[in-house]
Write an enzyme that holds these catalytic residues in place. Structure first.
Site, PDB file in Angstrom:
ATOM      1  N   TYR A  57       0.820  -1.218   0.000  1.00 20.16           N
ATOM      2  CA  TYR A  57       0.000   0.000   0.000  1.00 20.16           C
ATOM      3  C   TYR A  57       0.854   1.269   0.000  1.00 20.16           C
ATOM      4  O   TYR A  57       0.440   2.286  -0.534  1.00 20.16           O
ATOM      5  CB  TYR A  57      -0.896   0.044   1.251  1.00 20.16           C
ATOM      6  CG  TYR A  57      -2.234  -0.626   1.097  1.00 20.16           C
ATOM      7  CD1 TYR A  57      -2.325  -1.943   0.654  1.00 20.16           C
ATOM      8  CD2 TYR A  57      -3.410   0.041   1.411  1.00 20.16           C
ATOM      9  CE1 TYR A  57      -3.549  -2.567   0.545  1.00 20.16           C
ATOM     10  CE2 TYR A  57      -4.642  -0.577   1.299  1.00 20.16           C
ATOM     11  CZ  TYR A  57      -4.699  -1.882   0.867  1.00 20.16           C
ATOM     12  OH  TYR A  57      -5.918  -2.498   0.762  1.00 20.16           O
TER      13      TYR A  57
ATOM     14  N   LYS B 154       4.453 -14.940   1.201  1.00 16.90           N
ATOM     15  CA  LYS B 154       4.576 -15.542  -0.135  1.00 16.90           C
ATOM     16  C   LYS B 154       6.064 -15.700  -0.377  1.00 16.90           C
ATOM     17  O   LYS B 154       6.635 -15.131  -1.304  1.00 16.90           O
ATOM     18  CB  LYS B 154       3.884 -14.621  -1.167  1.00 16.90           C
ATOM     19  CG  LYS B 154       3.821 -15.164  -2.583  1.00 16.90           C
ATOM     20  CD  LYS B 154       2.883 -16.348  -2.768  1.00 16.90           C
ATOM     21  CE  LYS B 154       3.004 -16.902  -4.180  1.00 16.90           C
ATOM     22  NZ  LYS B 154       2.231 -18.149  -4.375  1.00 16.90           N
TER      23      LYS B 154
ATOM     24  N   ASP C 157      -1.629 -17.881  -0.741  1.00 18.97           N
ATOM     25  CA  ASP C 157      -2.616 -18.565  -1.601  1.00 18.97           C
ATOM     26  C   ASP C 157      -3.198 -19.775  -0.872  1.00 18.97           C
ATOM     27  O   ASP C 157      -4.408 -20.021  -0.905  1.00 18.97           O
ATOM     28  CB  ASP C 157      -2.014 -18.939  -2.969  1.00 18.97           C
ATOM     29  CG  ASP C 157      -0.603 -19.513  -2.896  1.00 18.97           C
ATOM     30  OD1 ASP C 157      -0.013 -19.571  -1.794  1.00 18.97           O
ATOM     31  OD2 ASP C 157      -0.081 -19.912  -3.954  1.00 18.97           O
TER      32      ASP C 157
ATOM     33  N   ASP D 232      -5.949  -7.356   3.755  1.00 19.83           N
ATOM     34  CA  ASP D 232      -7.140  -6.734   3.171  1.00 19.83           C
ATOM     35  C   ASP D 232      -7.966  -7.790   2.443  1.00 19.83           C
ATOM     36  O   ASP D 232      -9.176  -7.918   2.646  1.00 19.83           O
ATOM     37  CB  ASP D 232      -6.703  -5.621   2.204  1.00 19.83           C
ATOM     38  CG  ASP D 232      -7.885  -4.948   1.526  1.00 19.83           C
ATOM     39  OD1 ASP D 232      -8.857  -4.625   2.232  1.00 19.83           O
ATOM     40  OD2 ASP D 232      -7.841  -4.765   0.290  1.00 19.83           O
TER      41      ASP D 232
ATOM     42  N   ASP E 109     -11.806  -9.838   3.652  1.00 17.78           N
ATOM     43  CA  ASP E 109     -13.065  -9.865   2.879  1.00 17.78           C
ATOM     44  C   ASP E 109     -13.503 -11.315   2.703  1.00 17.78           C
ATOM     45  O   ASP E 109     -14.683 -11.646   2.835  1.00 17.78           O
ATOM     46  CB  ASP E 109     -12.882  -9.230   1.480  1.00 17.78           C
ATOM     47  CG  ASP E 109     -13.189  -7.737   1.456  1.00 17.78           C
ATOM     48  OD1 ASP E 109     -12.988  -7.077   2.495  1.00 17.78           O
ATOM     49  OD2 ASP E 109     -13.628  -7.235   0.405  1.00 17.78           O
TER      50      ASP E 109
HETATM   51  C1  IPM Z   1     -10.379  -1.744   4.129  1.00 18.16           C
HETATM   52  C2  IPM Z   1     -10.670  -1.051   2.836  1.00 18.16           C
HETATM   53  C3  IPM Z   1      -9.603   0.003   2.593  1.00 18.16           C
HETATM   54  C4  IPM Z   1      -8.274  -0.725   2.469  1.00 18.16           C
HETATM   55  C5  IPM Z   1      -9.817   0.912   1.364  1.00 18.16           C
HETATM   56  C6  IPM Z   1     -11.130   1.657   1.443  1.00 18.16           C
HETATM   57  C7  IPM Z   1      -8.683   1.855   1.163  1.00 18.16           C
HETATM   58  O1  IPM Z   1     -10.754  -1.969   1.794  1.00 18.16           O
HETATM   59  O2  IPM Z   1     -10.299  -1.080   5.160  1.00 18.16           O
HETATM   60  O3  IPM Z   1     -10.239  -2.976   4.124  1.00 18.16           O
HETATM   61  O4  IPM Z   1      -7.935  -1.228   1.386  1.00 18.16           O
HETATM   62  O5  IPM Z   1      -7.572  -0.786   3.467  1.00 18.16           O
HETATM   63 MG    MG Z   2     -10.741  -3.976   2.441  1.00 21.79          MG
END
Ligand code: IPM
Ligand code: MG
Length: 363
Positions: free
Chosen positions: A141, A191, A223, A247, A251
């Site tokens: 990032y 990785k 992975d 990140d 999700d």
């Molecule tokens: C999260 C979000 C953020 C990230 C975005 C909105 C920049 O996806 O907090 O997981 O990638 O960190």
């Molecule tokens: Mg996110």
């Protein structure tokens, strides 16, 4: 006790869910006799529209003057043109970086009453209780160079995955400490078969592990981790990973909990519980702005409400207050209240504000 909280609702469903957290905070202050002073500030796309800046100086000051930050979400299609040179997301990234919030704690818990809200088979979800620790101020990032440019042979773009030894060591140390307070298992995600920064990460993980002989350290390629999260999620206790990996994996992990809308997070600049936690920390749900449902009153506020509970526990040392929020969430879910995203099992489908009302009503 008195505490001041900077409230940064942001864009999309950010304001919808944060409003419910504030409702819950009021319920907590009524019941426990605290005084929370809330100061709202602008961030993200709305702030770009007004000031051309996703993080105006005034917002930075409000954050610095507060004991903790409650953040919603930023972004949306309106600001998504890839040629733009300023983006809503820059606002939250800049706060994380400037406050040194390197440790992002993302607990993933499966509420028994939501087992049938997940698309996964119930037998895979039993006993899932993990904590993903995402490094938040380095890695892919933030590494430089990070830019786009034109050459005679076409356009180019670069991002850099870079870590210093110090950055890796401090996040791993938080991982080991968190594992010590839990089931004493740490899965370090990397990785290393491809990435140099991951080979350094793994080397340091082994070094730090010597100080924590009780913690069972496992190295897992990212992975493979993505697969194990679905195949054998109950096996994980604490997972520690690079920024981007964390990140993506969270999700994915949210599917276990039934929805993205369920997961909270805390971003800290120091080990939770250490005396330096006087520093300002930030609390936000892991989800984004969900532009498709923004303003419709159907977003799930639980991720934000649980983030508020984390704030009370970690920033203010209010364990009973945090427990009261978490139990309220658990009990409304077992009573069958569902926002649309977690309603696959039927239940009583309610909107954002009603969900906030029933949770606040149980505090
Ligand atoms: C999260 C979000 C953020 C990230 C975005 C909105 C920049 O996806 O907090 O997981 O990638 O960190
Ligand atoms: Mg996110």
């Amino acid at each position: 006790m008195k505490a001041s909280i900077a409230v940064l609702p942001g864009d999309g469903i950010g304001p919808d869910v944060v409003a419910e957290s504030i409702k819950v905070l009021h319920a907590v202050s009524d019941r426990f006799g605290h005084e929370f002073s809330l100061k709202t500030a602008e961030i993200g796309g709305g702030s770009i529209d007004k000031y051309g800046d996703p993080l105006p100086q005034k917002t930075v000051e409000t954050c610095n003057d507060s004991d903790a930050i409650l953040f919603g979400a930023v972004g949306g299609p309106k600001w998504d043109d890839p040629t733009n040179n300023v983006r809503p997301e820059d606002g939250i990234l800049a706060i994380r970086k400037s406050l040194g919030l390197f440790a992002n704690l993302r607990p993933v818990k499966v509420y028994p009453s939501l087992i049938n809200s997940s698309p996964l088979k119930p037998e895979f979800l039993e006993g899932v209780d993990m904590l993903v620790l995402r490094e938040l101020t380095g890695g892919l990032y933030f590494g430089k160079p990070k830019k786009r440019w034109n050459t005679s042979r076409g356009r180019r773009g670069v991002d850099t995955l870079k870590y210093t030894e110090r950055e890796i060591e401090r996040i791993l140390r938080v991982g080991f400490e968190l594992a010590m307070g839990r089931r004493k298992k740490l899965a370090s995600v990397d990785k290393q078969n491809v990435l140099e920064s991951s080979r350094l990460w793994r080397e340091i993980a082994v070094e730090v592990s010597h100080e924590y002989p009780e913690v069972e350290l496992e190295h897992i390629l990212v992975d493979n981790a993505a697969m194990q999260l679905i195949r054998n999620p109950a096996n994980f206790d604490v997972i520690v990973s690079e920024n981007t990996f964390g990140d993506i994996l969270t999700d994915e992990a949210s599917v276990l909990a039934g929805s993205m809308g369920m997961l909270p997070s805390a971003s800290l600049s120091t080990l939770p519980g250490s005396n330096r936690t006087k520093k300002v920390s930030l609390y936000e749900p892991i989800h984004g702005t969900a532009p498709d449902i923004a303003g419709k009153g159907i977003a799930n506020p639980i991720g934000s409400i649980l983030s508020t509970a984390m704030m009370l526990r970690l920033s203010f040392g209010m364990a009973d207050e945090a427990d009261s929020i978490e139990s309220a969430v658990e009990s409304v879910l077992s009573e069958g209240y569902r926002t649309a995203d977690i309603s696959a099992d039927g239940g009583d489908v309610v909107g954002t504000t009603q969900m906030g009302d029933v949770i606040a009503g149980q505090i």
